[in-house]
Design a protein around this motif. Sequence first.
Motif, PDB file in Angstrom:
ATOM      1  N   ARG A 283       2.622   1.633  -3.411  1.00 54.86           N
ATOM      2  CA  ARG A 283       1.687   2.057  -4.461  1.00 54.86           C
ATOM      3  C   ARG A 283       1.315   3.524  -4.301  1.00 54.86           C
ATOM      4  N   THR A 284       1.061   3.950  -3.063  1.00 51.24           N
ATOM      5  CA  THR A 284       0.713   5.345  -2.806  1.00 51.24           C
ATOM      6  C   THR A 284       1.851   6.264  -3.224  1.00 51.24           C
TER       7      THR A 284
ATOM      8  N   HIS B  21       0.833  -1.201   0.000  1.00 50.87           N
ATOM      9  CA  HIS B  21       0.000   0.000   0.000  1.00 50.87           C
ATOM     10  C   HIS B  21       0.872   1.258   0.000  1.00 50.87           C
ATOM     11  N   THR B  22       1.886   1.277   0.848  1.00 46.19           N
ATOM     12  CA  THR B  22       2.792   2.429   0.929  1.00 46.19           C
ATOM     13  C   THR B  22       3.526   2.628  -0.387  1.00 46.19           C
TER      14      THR B  22
ATOM     15  N   GLU C   9       1.964   6.380  -7.039  1.00 44.68           N
ATOM     16  CA  GLU C   9       0.857   7.155  -7.599  1.00 44.68           C
ATOM     17  C   GLU C   9       1.076   8.653  -7.411  1.00 44.68           C
ATOM     18  N   GLU C  10       1.595   9.038  -6.250  1.00 42.66           N
ATOM     19  CA  GLU C  10       1.777  10.458  -5.958  1.00 42.66           C
ATOM     20  C   GLU C  10       2.982  11.050  -6.681  1.00 42.66           C
TER      21      GLU C  10
END
Length: 77
Positions: A51-52, A48-49, A55-56
């Motif tokens: 991917r975030t 999750h970290t 994405e950012e």
Amino acid sequence: MKEAVEDGYVPTARLDDMAGRILRTMFANALFDDPVKAGDIDFEAHAHTSRTAAEESMVLLKNDRHLLPLAGMSDRC
């Protein structure tokens, strides 16, 4: 790497230099005096970290004015 050294593609002096750089950094950061204790890895949270962060940090290049590719950039690569 072993094959590259054995074939003479990479000199042993280069391999020694690379290993020395890694070890010097490890000693400088006291990794041998106080080794990191790895625990269980939360792979779901890590994913999750990651991917975030991805994405950012993505940049979407719009070519509205047809400026891409930039002229002469292939000469620099």
